[in-house]
Design a protein around this motif. Structure first.
Motif, mmCIF file in Angstrom:
data_model
loop_
_atom_site.group_PDB
_atom_site.id
_atom_site.type_symbol
_atom_site.label_atom_id
_atom_site.label_comp_id
_atom_site.label_asym_id
_atom_site.label_seq_id
_atom_site.Cartn_x
_atom_site.Cartn_y
_atom_site.Cartn_z
ATOM 1 N N PHE A 295 1.057 -1.114 -0.087
ATOM 2 C CA PHE A 295 -0.010 0.339 -0.034
ATOM 3 C C PHE A 295 1.170 0.908 -0.059
ATOM 4 O O PHE A 295 0.345 2.611 0.154
ATOM 5 C CB PHE A 295 -1.222 -0.227 1.013
ATOM 6 C CG PHE A 295 -2.125 -1.490 1.243
ATOM 7 C CD1 PHE A 295 -2.369 -1.380 -0.168
ATOM 8 C CD2 PHE A 295 -2.009 -2.380 2.385
ATOM 9 C CE1 PHE A 295 -3.141 -2.898 0.045
ATOM 10 C CE2 PHE A 295 -2.879 -3.101 1.647
ATOM 11 C CZ PHE A 295 -3.566 -3.409 0.915
ATOM 12 N N ARG A 296 2.086 1.303 0.571
ATOM 13 C CA ARG A 296 3.022 2.379 0.608
ATOM 14 C C ARG A 296 3.742 2.450 -0.837
ATOM 15 O O ARG A 296 3.916 3.809 -1.197
ATOM 16 C CB ARG A 296 4.177 2.251 1.432
ATOM 17 C CG ARG A 296 3.584 2.386 2.911
ATOM 18 C CD ARG A 296 4.537 2.330 4.300
ATOM 19 N NE ARG A 296 5.018 0.631 4.174
ATOM 20 C CZ ARG A 296 6.608 1.691 4.548
ATOM 21 N NH1 ARG A 296 6.941 2.714 4.110
ATOM 22 N NH2 ARG A 296 7.733 0.935 4.399
ATOM 23 N N GLU A 297 3.950 1.710 -1.532
ATOM 24 C CA GLU A 297 4.173 1.077 -2.720
ATOM 25 C C GLU A 297 3.125 2.496 -3.710
ATOM 26 O O GLU A 297 3.780 2.655 -4.743
ATOM 27 C CB GLU A 297 4.788 0.009 -3.646
ATOM 28 C CG GLU A 297 5.317 0.084 -4.568
ATOM 29 C CD GLU A 297 5.394 -1.566 -5.692
ATOM 30 O OE1 GLU A 297 4.979 -2.268 -4.940
ATOM 31 O OE2 GLU A 297 5.421 -1.362 -6.347
ATOM 32 N N ILE A 298 2.001 1.729 -3.168
ATOM 33 C CA ILE A 298 0.948 2.344 -3.991
ATOM 34 C C ILE A 298 0.973 3.751 -4.408
ATOM 35 O O ILE A 298 0.332 5.103 -5.033
ATOM 36 C CB ILE A 298 -0.188 1.680 -4.275
ATOM 37 C CG1 ILE A 298 -0.771 0.446 -4.519
ATOM 38 C CG2 ILE A 298 -1.508 2.565 -4.516
ATOM 39 C CD1 ILE A 298 -2.186 -0.168 -4.267
ATOM 40 N N THR A 299 0.642 4.387 -2.323
ATOM 41 C CA THR A 299 0.739 6.145 -2.343
ATOM 42 C C THR A 299 2.334 6.731 -3.378
ATOM 43 O O THR A 299 1.747 7.844 -4.455
ATOM 44 C CB THR A 299 0.709 6.187 -1.519
ATOM 45 O OG1 THR A 299 1.101 5.698 -0.204
ATOM 46 C CG2 THR A 299 -0.530 5.757 -1.009
ATOM 47 N N ARG A 300 3.243 5.945 -3.133
ATOM 48 C CA ARG A 300 4.407 6.426 -3.582
ATOM 49 C C ARG A 300 4.465 6.624 -5.651
ATOM 50 O O ARG A 300 4.888 7.954 -5.650
ATOM 51 C CB ARG A 300 5.428 5.939 -3.273
ATOM 52 C CG ARG A 300 6.720 6.076 -2.289
ATOM 53 C CD ARG A 300 7.911 5.312 -2.261
ATOM 54 N NE ARG A 300 7.597 3.916 -2.272
ATOM 55 C CZ ARG A 300 8.298 2.788 -1.352
ATOM 56 N NH1 ARG A 300 7.951 4.029 0.147
ATOM 57 N NH2 ARG A 300 7.933 2.168 -1.408
ATOM 58 N N ARG A 301 3.465 5.562 -5.809
ATOM 59 C CA ARG A 301 3.296 5.473 -7.705
ATOM 60 C C ARG A 301 2.423 6.456 -7.664
ATOM 61 O O ARG A 301 2.777 7.180 -8.464
ATOM 62 C CB ARG A 301 3.290 4.034 -8.341
ATOM 63 C CG ARG A 301 4.175 3.148 -7.646
ATOM 64 C CD ARG A 301 3.985 1.993 -8.685
ATOM 65 N NE ARG A 301 3.663 2.452 -9.793
ATOM 66 C CZ ARG A 301 3.699 1.520 -10.996
ATOM 67 N NH1 ARG A 301 3.090 0.439 -10.523
ATOM 68 N NH2 ARG A 301 3.657 2.226 -12.652
ATOM 69 N N LEU A 302 1.065 6.331 -6.855
ATOM 70 C CA LEU A 302 0.304 7.405 -7.513
ATOM 71 C C LEU A 302 0.915 8.957 -7.420
ATOM 72 O O LEU A 302 0.793 10.212 -8.472
ATOM 73 C CB LEU A 302 -0.726 7.182 -6.764
ATOM 74 C CG LEU A 302 -1.593 6.366 -6.391
ATOM 75 C CD1 LEU A 302 -2.448 6.406 -5.722
ATOM 76 C CD2 LEU A 302 -2.218 5.903 -8.148
ATOM 77 N N LYS A 303 2.125 8.800 -6.464
ATOM 78 C CA LYS A 303 2.776 10.722 -6.611
ATOM 79 C C LYS A 303 3.252 11.397 -7.874
ATOM 80 O O LYS A 303 3.430 12.360 -7.919
ATOM 81 C CB LYS A 303 3.799 10.836 -5.022
ATOM 82 C CG LYS A 303 4.325 11.870 -5.099
ATOM 83 C CD LYS A 303 5.457 11.656 -4.233
ATOM 84 C CE LYS A 303 6.655 12.970 -4.513
ATOM 85 N NZ LYS A 303 8.181 12.784 -3.705
ATOM 86 N N ASP A 304 3.774 10.226 -8.613
ATOM 87 C CA ASP A 304 4.638 10.826 -9.546
ATOM 88 C C ASP A 304 4.128 9.929 -10.888
ATOM 89 O O ASP A 304 4.407 8.538 -11.502
ATOM 90 C CB ASP A 304 5.831 10.194 -9.840
ATOM 91 C CG ASP A 304 6.990 10.446 -11.069
ATOM 92 O OD1 ASP A 304 6.243 10.789 -11.685
ATOM 93 O OD2 ASP A 304 7.893 10.767 -10.528
#
Ligand SMILES: [Zn+2]
Length: 869
Positions: A95-104
């Protein structure tokens, strides 16, 4: 526990949880654990108890995991609870990876983003009691966590925690929390019960710990910023505070005008949505006196809840009416001001007055926190997708007035400080790039190695707001009437505060750029610092750190009396020259490398006019009032390696036997910015508008330096001591010494002159010992500051030198200034000489909040004043 071990633990925990869920182990309630109801009158759980309770819940519930996210200033572990469903707990990394990807959005198509928003979970961060005396939220956090994991919620917790990951920081200020609990316990049952502490509730910052959120001086701000913009990227962040006692019971957003212009409109809409839902949930449960749209503005960047707006995060603030720490209060209906007694659209249900207790605050905060969890669940996909959309807009949409980039040229007055600023920007999530070749931008040529901050980046609003010059709107009570003051700073521009050259470039330019993956450090030549003498330019603040370190080790250190060119290097007046003894040659190369300083090795110094300096014995005054400027001055001294001792009121009294001789003990005495009545008597003028906020101190913490202290300071100066008065403390010199200077602004009301914390232009005399190392024109923070008129002394015992004055025109650089004529050409820094000593009046906020690095040198020069100038 590190995040990595957490996820490993949960791979195993998921299996165990599946086996144990049938038995549904009971969790211990905070009431059972503490032996009293959370928020009971006069009962507080200290930090140790709060931590122990969360550790217990961590052991008892698979829905809660306790992490350590950093260390407080005094070394306490900072804890954060992760609360979500058991199934989610095993997949936190994903889930942390998902928000990181949504950031960029540069690496993610809208279709992929929609898919990830479907899979991802909304992340909600709640931080509590940053201001330690606003203590209710820290207590509430235990009950909130317990209710979530045990399903005692106004919604189906099992379902909601499938959608939401709650991050809960029980206190953002563990050191201050512990101080408050101990002070409260000590005075319980006495007449001082519930009163203010005689010191700040953070080792350095006190209340200003909520002014540090773009500067990251404090380890607490660093820890939470890492959660916010690097590791978890929550879509909603709530910071829970308390305010005054008599008016509304609770503030929740929407915020009031004006907004910081750089924030995306969807942030404000989302903030308002969360705020309205909270007010709705509170009202339907009978909570009265909730207000929005008053007191707290959308114009600020330094607070914990505000920097989020500029990172496309829905960042919220709650402010509950305070009690006396844990002691209930009674509010007479007539004590409530009219604007909080009448119904308004933003305040439809006034509170009628009566008893108000810690538990009341806990109840309001529990309800608003639960409401946020529900909102996060209702809008889960939307929140994730909008985070992506806003980041995409940051990169692709060009806003009105938006520059293309900011360029930080490789050549700087103080390079180590410029590099420090780049590190600070990066800590706040800003992407910084370095030019691989020379380039032209905005009609100027920049060398390779210059730094570029492109606006097309996910956190554009933040980078832009921090680097540009603020123009605070001219808001008046009525047309032509008095100004409506901003909540805090009107301007904060980081490069101006730090004395770093940074150019705004409007039009696109071509250059090959390399993105930095870590903060840059100075390239220091090998083999330097080994000459017969070694010179260090006074331009770098770090040179002063080196000088203090060398003086401590008994090195011979001099300052140049004038600007000089040696071996092709321009050394401004006041540059340091160190004699290259074997000890110095051993220590100096490492010191220079650590500080990022370039030195000039010299064979002889016969042609250089120099004056010796000695290791100064510095005293820093600290009153028994919580003076934040004292804390920040101490921070700057610790940060730069300045030696000092703290001076208390008792140090200004003659010992039982013998006389008071300050000069025998100190060379320099510094008074941080503070009300002079407090310095002198320990009491504030009862006519002051602030008087009602001061609770009496126990006798051992009362009094000031008194008449005896003033007289001793006079003798100290006459005998050759250096007295430094910072900002408001300059009043001491005006009122009690006969300095040939006065505050020209003293009698002007707000219609004639008004300058809420802003950045102004100074003309500096770099040939004056207090102006050494500064450029001829610099920016200084003006914050309740003074502008001085000086005059020709009437006695030969006095002299004065104007070191810096406000510019003739164009005085305002960033923020808001009304009445430029009142301040133009007035002195900002004055070196007065009296008999053998000096009183140095630094009328601007030269070291405020350890942010204004660009003017540190006014203070540092006063500490390292050459002996025979
Ligand atoms: Zn607060």
């Amino acid at each position: 526990m590190s995040l990595r071990t957490v996820s490993r633990k949960f791979a195993a925990a998921a299996i165990i949880a599946a086996l144990t869920c049938l038995t549904a182990a009971a969790q211990t309630s905070p009431e059972a654990f503490l032996g009293h109801k959370v928020g009971a009158d006069r009962k507080l759980a200290d930090y140790g108890r709060i931590r122990a309770y969360f550790e217990k819940l961590d052991a008892e519930s698979p829905k809660l995991q306790l992490l350590t996210i950093g260390e407080s200033t005094l070394g306490k572990p900072m804890i954060m609870a992760v609360i979500t469903s058991e199934a989610n707990m095993g997949r936190l990394d994903r889930f942390r990876e998902i928000t990181r990807r949504l950031k960029d959005p540069r690496t993610l198509s809208p279709e992929e983003a929609a898919k990830l928003a479907g899979e991802g979970k909304a992340i909600l961060l709640i931080t509590c009691s940053l201001h330690a005396s606003e203590i209710a939220a820290s207590q509430m956090s235990m009950e909130f966590a317990y209710d979530l994991v045990s399903g005692k919620t106004p919604f189906d917790a099992n379902k909601v925690l499938e959608d939401v990951i709650v991050l809960l920081v029980p206190t953002s200020n563990p050191d201050g929390h512990q101080m408050e609990c101990e002070w409260y316990a000590k005075n319980l049952g006495t007449k001082y019960e519930g009163g203010n502490m005689p010191w700040i509730y953070h080792p350095y910052a006190g209340h200003d710990n909520n002014r540090d959120w773009f500067m990251f001086n404090l380890s607490e701000s660093k820890a939470i910023t890492k959660v916010l913009y690097h590791e978890w990227l929550p879509q909603i962040h709530m910071d829970e505070h308390q305010m005054g006692s008599d008016d509304a019971r609770l503030f929740v957003p929407p915020f009031m005008n004006p907004p910081v212009p750089n924030v995306q409109p969807l942030v404000w809409r989302g903030v308002n949505l969360c705020g309205v839902n909270m007010a709705y949930d509170l009202q339907k449960n009978g909570f009265r006196g909730v207000v929005h749209g008053r007191s707290f503005t959308g114009w600020w960047i330094g607070a914990c809840d505000d920097t989020g707006w500029l990172h496309n995060t829905l960042s919220l603030l709650s402010e509950a009416a305070s009690v006396n720490l844990a002691t209930p209060i009674y509010v007479e209906p007539t004590e409530i001001s009219k604007e909080y007694a009448e119904k308004r659209m933003e305040f439809p249900d006034p509170w009628p007055g009566g008893w108000w207790r810690l538990r009341d605050i806990v109840d309001y905060e529990l309800t608003l926190s639960m409401s946020l969890v529900r909102t996060a669940s209702l809008y889960k996909e939307d929140l994730l997708l909008n985070f992506y959309r806003m980041n995409k807009d940051s990169i692709e949409a060009v806003d009105k007035g938006q520059p293309y980039a900011f360029v930080i040229p490789a050549a700087q007055n103080d390079l180590p400080t410029a590099l420090k600023m780049i590190g600070i920007l990066m800590y706040g999530g800003v992407e910084v790039r370095r030019a691989a070749a020379d380039f032209v931008a905005g009609g100027r040529l920049y060398p390779a190695g210059s730094f570029v901050v492109l606006m097309a980046q996910p956190y554009k609003p933040y980078a832009w707001a921090l680097l540009e010059k603020q123009k605070y709107p001219d808001l008046r009570q009525f047309p032509g009437g008095p100004p409506i003051p901003p909540y805090d700073n009107a301007g904060w521009t980081l490069p101006l505060q730090m004395g770093v050259t940074c150019d705004e470039v409007e039009t696109p330019f071509e250059v090959r750029l390399e993105k930095l993956d870590k903060a840059p450090s100075a390239v220091v030549p090998d083999g330097q610092g080994l000459g017969a003498y070694v010179a260090l330019s006074s331009k770098a603040n770090a040179a002063y750190t080196a000088a203090f370190a060398l003086l401590k080790d008994k090195a011979e250190v001099f300052r140049t009396k004038a600007a000089v060119k040696v071996k092709g290097a321009d050394l401004p007046a006041g540059s340091f020259v160190v004699k290259g003894t074997p000890e110095v040659k051993k220590a100096l190369p490492g010191l220079l490398a650590k500080l990022g300083l370039t030195a000039v090795d010299l064979e002889d110094v016969a042609d250089i006019s120099m004056a010796a300096i000695k290791n100064p014995r510095i005293g820093l005054y600290r009153s028994w009032w919580s003076n934040m400027d004292e804390g920040w001055t101490r921070y700057v001294f610790d940060d730069l390696g300045v030696p000092y001792v703290t001076l208390r009121n008792a140090d200004f009294k003659a010992p039982k036997k013998g006389k008071l001789d300050l000069k025998a003990k100190y060379d320099v005495i510094v008074f941080p910015s503070e009300n002079i009545d407090i310095i002198k008597t320990g009491k504030i003028d009862p006519a002051s508008p602030w008087a009602r906020w001061f609770t009496p101190n126990p006798p051992e913490y009362s009094g000031g330096i008194e008449k005896e202290g003033i007289e001793a300071l006079k003798t100290f100066v006459e005998e050759g001591g250096i007295l430094v008065t910072l900002n408001e403390a300059c009043g001491l010199a005006f009122k009690d010494f006969e300095v040939p200077a006065m505050n020209a602004l003293e009698k002007l009301d707000r219609t004639k002159f008004f300058c809420p914390t802003s950045i102004l232009k100074l003309k500096v005399d770099p040939a004056a010992p207090i102006g050494y190392g500064l450029p001829e024109e610099t920016a200084a923070v003006f914050s309740d500051s003074v502008a001085m008129a000086t005059w020709i002394p009437t006695s030969t015992e006095w002299d004065r030198r104007v070191v810096a004055s406000f510019a003739e025109e164009g005085v305002l650089l960033s923020g808001w200034l009304l009445g430029e004529d009142a301040i133009a050409r007035k002195a900002a820094v004055v070196d007065t000489r009296h008999k053998k000593g000096h009183i140095i009046l630094i009328g601007v906020a030269a070291q405020m909040r350890a942010q204004s690095h660009g003017t540190y040198k006014f203070l540092l020069n006063a500490l390292l004043y050459p002996e025979d100038i």
